[in-house]
Design an enzyme around this catalytic site. Sequence first.
Site, PDB file in Angstrom:
ATOM      1  N   ASP A 173     -95.770 110.533   0.553  1.00  0.00           N
ATOM      2  CA  ASP A 173     -94.751 110.186  -0.446  1.00  0.00           C
ATOM      3  C   ASP A 173     -94.204 108.779  -0.220  1.00  0.00           C
ATOM      4  OD1 ASP A 173     -94.535 112.689  -2.063  1.00  0.00           O
ATOM      5  OD2 ASP A 173     -94.074 113.530  -0.100  1.00  0.00           O
ATOM      6  N   GLU A 195     -91.745 105.671 -10.289  1.00  0.00           N
ATOM      7  CA  GLU A 195     -92.881 106.248 -11.005  1.00  0.00           C
ATOM      8  C   GLU A 195     -92.400 106.994 -12.239  1.00  0.00           C
ATOM      9  OE1 GLU A 195     -96.510 107.953  -8.896  1.00  0.00           O
ATOM     10  OE2 GLU A 195     -95.469 109.749  -9.583  1.00  0.00           O
ATOM     11  N   ASP A 242     -90.822 107.201  -5.224  1.00  0.00           N
ATOM     12  CA  ASP A 242     -91.732 108.245  -5.693  1.00  0.00           C
ATOM     13  C   ASP A 242     -90.883 109.512  -5.791  1.00  0.00           C
ATOM     14  OD1 ASP A 242     -94.045 109.699  -6.362  1.00  0.00           O
ATOM     15  OD2 ASP A 242     -94.341 110.257  -4.262  1.00  0.00           O
TER      16      ASP A 242
END
Length: 173
Positions: free
Chosen positions: A139, A67, A8
């Site tokens: 996160d 991502e 992430d």
Amino acid sequence: MTIILGIDPGSRVTGYGLIRQQGRQLTYVASGCIRTVVDDMPTRLKLIYAGVSEIITQFKPDFFAIEQVFMAKNPDSALKLGQARGVAIVAAVNQDLEVFEYAARQVKQTVVGTGAAEKAQVQHMVRSLLKLSANPQADAADALAIAITHCHLSQNVLRMSEGRLNLARGRLK
């Protein structure tokens, strides 16, 4: 047995999560955050690159999932996020990992069941799916969710290629 590294990305905090996949069984391996406390962007990018490289060297994942960039309200934030993604991807490619990218809505849809899920919902589902004793950091939970998404979506592609995917009205059964 396959190890998947989910990332992430962020210019200040980059979450990472590793899971092991054996058939349909997912097992937690490790997770955490790479925190960059310096102000200048080149040094932050260097720290992200070094951190991701170290994780890859230590855990030797088979797949790398990250991502995708979303359109932020602030263009400067989107550019910084893109730079953080870029150095993480370079760290993976430099160690001969294939890179898979997933949109945030796709990750939330896969893990929670709705693309508009809140961070707390993602944390809860990651905890439940991986049988963790506590919620991971936000996160790190997002990174684990990205790895879980890769497992689920790659399994569906494999089943489709083998002709074993059951579809009814265009949906998975």
